[in-house]
Design a protein around this motif. Structure first.
Motif, PDB file in Angstrom:
ATOM      1  N   ILE A 164       9.062   6.223   0.817  1.00  0.00           N
ATOM      2  CA  ILE A 164       9.912   7.035  -0.117  1.00  0.00           C
ATOM      3  C   ILE A 164      11.034   6.108  -0.789  1.00  0.00           C
ATOM      4  O   ILE A 164      11.306   6.080  -1.956  1.00  0.00           O
ATOM      5  N   SER A 165      11.623   5.450   0.300  1.00  0.00           N
ATOM      6  CA  SER A 165      12.885   4.688  -0.273  1.00  0.00           C
ATOM      7  C   SER A 165      12.325   3.693  -1.121  1.00  0.00           C
ATOM      8  O   SER A 165      13.295   3.203  -2.301  1.00  0.00           O
ATOM      9  N   ILE A 166      11.399   2.916  -0.817  1.00  0.00           N
ATOM     10  CA  ILE A 166      10.797   1.708  -1.658  1.00  0.00           C
ATOM     11  C   ILE A 166      10.561   2.164  -2.960  1.00  0.00           C
ATOM     12  O   ILE A 166      10.746   1.579  -4.055  1.00  0.00           O
ATOM     13  N   ARG A 225       8.055  -6.088  -7.724  1.00  0.00           N
ATOM     14  CA  ARG A 225       6.468  -6.602  -7.402  1.00  0.00           C
ATOM     15  C   ARG A 225       6.653  -6.787  -6.003  1.00  0.00           C
ATOM     16  O   ARG A 225       5.491  -6.462  -5.116  1.00  0.00           O
ATOM     17  N   TYR A 226       7.462  -7.312  -5.308  1.00  0.00           N
ATOM     18  CA  TYR A 226       7.654  -7.565  -3.718  1.00  0.00           C
ATOM     19  C   TYR A 226       7.528  -6.055  -3.314  1.00  0.00           C
ATOM     20  O   TYR A 226       6.918  -5.914  -2.318  1.00  0.00           O
ATOM     21  N   THR A 262       5.390 -11.591   0.895  1.00  0.00           N
ATOM     22  CA  THR A 262       4.273 -10.913   0.395  1.00  0.00           C
ATOM     23  C   THR A 262       3.303 -10.841   1.419  1.00  0.00           C
ATOM     24  O   THR A 262       2.466  -9.871   1.616  1.00  0.00           O
ATOM     25  N   TYR A 263       2.743 -11.902   1.958  1.00  0.00           N
ATOM     26  CA  TYR A 263       1.663 -12.078   3.187  1.00  0.00           C
ATOM     27  C   TYR A 263       2.388 -11.299   4.518  1.00  0.00           C
ATOM     28  O   TYR A 263       1.525 -10.670   5.213  1.00  0.00           O
ATOM     29  N   PHE A 264       3.644 -11.157   4.578  1.00  0.00           N
ATOM     30  CA  PHE A 264       3.997 -10.547   5.814  1.00  0.00           C
ATOM     31  C   PHE A 264       3.843  -9.362   5.820  1.00  0.00           C
ATOM     32  O   PHE A 264       3.779  -8.405   6.905  1.00  0.00           O
ATOM     33  N   ILE A 283      15.542 -10.277 -12.648  1.00  0.00           N
ATOM     34  CA  ILE A 283      15.209 -10.276 -11.050  1.00  0.00           C
ATOM     35  C   ILE A 283      14.575  -8.873 -10.904  1.00  0.00           C
ATOM     36  O   ILE A 283      13.714  -8.714  -9.890  1.00  0.00           O
ATOM     37  N   THR A 284      14.622  -7.920 -11.627  1.00  0.00           N
ATOM     38  CA  THR A 284      14.231  -6.464 -11.133  1.00  0.00           C
ATOM     39  C   THR A 284      12.656  -6.542 -11.202  1.00  0.00           C
ATOM     40  O   THR A 284      12.036  -5.945 -10.358  1.00  0.00           O
TER      41      THR A 284
END
Length: 161
Positions: free
Chosen positions: A18-20, A50-51, A129-131, A44-45
């Motif tokens: 929810i926070s993300i 994307r991340y 991203t892979y993590f 930068i947004t």
């Protein structure tokens, strides 16, 4: 004890998702307003969004898996007796656990390879991203292991649901 820990982790994941999602929405909305309203923007947004989206997708997949919300074909399973269903559930959970191992291993390798590649604007490591898939694989594996233990317990006690 185990159920309360699982419930706590599930709630923490829900709050994190929810926070993300809220942060992503704010960042994208802010950028849209700045671009169309003031003919400027915060570059930068886009990278941060994307991340965050990648992490949201993987963590959301864990939540969906935990609540059995993924698509499944149960035509054959529903025709089996309870014992057969439990055996088939055990086999499929084992196969999924093997797949989780492969995902974790491959994602970990990609994480390490891309840790020194940085995003052009934010400077964040591309390996992050892979993590996300490493974490998701570990969490899904933990869910699968608890399901396997539960299935084995029910098979040997004869209390198959």
């Amino acid at each position: 004890m185990m159920r309360s820990l699982a419930h706590f982790i599930n709630k923490a994941l829900e709050i994190l998702c929810i926070s993300i999602l809220a942060l992503m929405s704010i960042l994208v909305f802010l950028n849209v307003v700045l671009r169309y309203g003031f003919n400027s923007g915060i570059s930068i947004t886009e990278e941060i969004s994307r991340y965050l989206f990648i992490w949201l997708a993987f963590l959301g997949a864990v939540l969906a898996f935990n609540e059995n919300q993924h698509v499944s074909v149960t035509v054959l399973v529903n025709k089996l007796p309870p014992f057969g269903q439990a055996i088939l559930k055990f086999i499929t959970d084992m196969m999924m656990l093997i797949c989780c191992y492969l995902i974790i291993e491959g994602s970990w390798i990609q994480f390490q390879l891309n840790l020194n590649n940085f995003a052009p604007i934010s400077g964040l490591p591309q390996g992050l991203t892979y993590f996300a898939s490493v974490i998701a694989g570990i969490l899904v594996s933990a869910i699968l292991i608890t399901r396997l233990i539960s299935t084995i317990f029910f098979i040997f006690r004869g209390e198959v649901k």
